[in-house]
Design an enzyme around this catalytic site. Sequence first.
Site, PDB file in Angstrom:
ATOM      1  N   SER A 128     -14.661   0.648   0.310  1.00 38.01           N
ATOM      2  CA  SER A 128     -14.820  -0.067   1.576  1.00 38.01           C
ATOM      3  C   SER A 128     -15.563   0.770   2.602  1.00 38.01           C
ATOM      4  O   SER A 128     -15.475   2.005   2.609  1.00 38.01           O
ATOM      5  CB  SER A 128     -13.426  -0.414   2.128  1.00 38.01           C
ATOM      6  OG  SER A 128     -13.495  -0.877   3.455  1.00 38.01           O
ATOM      7  N   TYR A 148      -3.953   1.333   4.438  1.00 35.69           N
ATOM      8  CA  TYR A 148      -4.880   0.661   3.514  1.00 35.69           C
ATOM      9  C   TYR A 148      -6.196   1.419   3.441  1.00 35.69           C
ATOM     10  O   TYR A 148      -6.696   1.740   2.361  1.00 35.69           O
ATOM     11  CB  TYR A 148      -5.144  -0.786   3.948  1.00 35.69           C
ATOM     12  CG  TYR A 148      -6.404  -1.337   3.320  1.00 35.69           C
ATOM     13  CD1 TYR A 148      -6.433  -1.667   1.968  1.00 35.69           C
ATOM     14  CD2 TYR A 148      -7.586  -1.475   4.058  1.00 35.69           C
ATOM     15  CE1 TYR A 148      -7.596  -2.129   1.369  1.00 35.69           C
ATOM     16  CE2 TYR A 148      -8.744  -1.936   3.469  1.00 35.69           C
ATOM     17  CZ  TYR A 148      -8.740  -2.268   2.132  1.00 35.69           C
ATOM     18  OH  TYR A 148      -9.900  -2.711   1.539  1.00 35.69           O
ATOM     19  N   LYS A 162      -8.250   3.849   0.229  1.00 28.25           N
ATOM     20  CA  LYS A 162      -9.631   3.832  -0.246  1.00 28.25           C
ATOM     21  C   LYS A 162     -10.233   5.239  -0.208  1.00 28.25           C
ATOM     22  O   LYS A 162     -10.932   5.658  -1.140  1.00 28.25           O
ATOM     23  CB  LYS A 162     -10.480   2.863   0.592  1.00 28.25           C
ATOM     24  CG  LYS A 162     -10.100   1.397   0.434  1.00 28.25           C
ATOM     25  CD  LYS A 162     -10.241   0.922  -1.012  1.00 28.25           C
ATOM     26  CE  LYS A 162      -9.965  -0.566  -1.142  1.00 28.25           C
ATOM     27  NZ  LYS A 162      -9.972  -1.022  -2.548  1.00 28.25           N
TER      28      LYS A 162
END
Length: 340
Positions: A124, A149, A153
């Site tokens: 991302s 979150y 990544k």
Amino acid sequence: MAKILVTGGTGFIGSHTAVELFNAGYEVILLDDFSNSSRKILTQLKTITGQEPEFVELDLCDEAKLNAFVEQHPEITGVIHFAAFKAVGESVQQPLKYYRNNFYSLINIINAFKSKVNLVFSSSCTVYGQPDVLPVTEDAPVKRAESPYGNTKQIAEEILTDTCKVTPDLKVISLRYFNPVGAHSSALIGELPIGVPQNLVPFITQSAIGKRGPVTVFGSDYNTPDGSAVRDYIHVVDLAKAHVAAIKRMEEEKSESNYEVFNLGTGKGSSVLEIIKAFEATTGEKLDYKIGDRREGDVEQVWGNVTKSSELLGWKAELDVNEMMSSAWKWEKYLKDNPF
């Protein structure tokens, strides 16, 4: 053709990527646990492709079951790994849920395939935070994540980088997405947010169809042309095609190293207000929206430099904002008459 495993294969990006893999002539195995998707997607994929997708219901955190699955499928040569929890707000409230699921699943996949696989990882643009220079390139520094979150990544990329250094047989491409939106042209698959959408476009379509109240534009005083935040929106079908290009790059042994990173975006930014206007112009629907305060954790503006993807992957986004909005609206109208 090679057989590709798509984890999270009934999700938003996973299902669209399955279609593009079929279109490219690959055999596909979909794997999901339906924690954030619908079983009905399998029927939709069969309608779109004319092929019965091979499917296994499995939780990737169950190491024993995953190992058994991999042993039964030695023909798999590539993995596209989408399966992960992805709600930013929930990750703040339940960080351990996100760290456990997103890390265990990745580590278990690497161990199960014993490194003899081409792996595409779903990363991302959140790893960049608010970039110092725009458009942001793959060489930009990774900044401290704003949420658990986002942190999963960043750390997942570190796990892959470190593993590739000592595992020359493992080939990995991490694809850093900007903002995926839109739906398949058939309107049979698209984004299926659980509960209130956290992303702009599904909230817009749900508001327009009468499922939600007014759209809130978070912030009107950013240092942008119209004061609203700017993002790089990319059509999910373009995004899906990039995963096929990444698999082919590794199959054809064109990688410059066994770990590579590519931005996936359009290379231009669109503001929240521009997206709202594009939706209204494309669909003819008048949106009810209001201006709100800035939202904590939001970056002001970010869009990607996609030169590397164009030159090395041979890929570039082709579908514009109008197509993104019109396809998302067709999908929303389909869902109204065919609820999942």
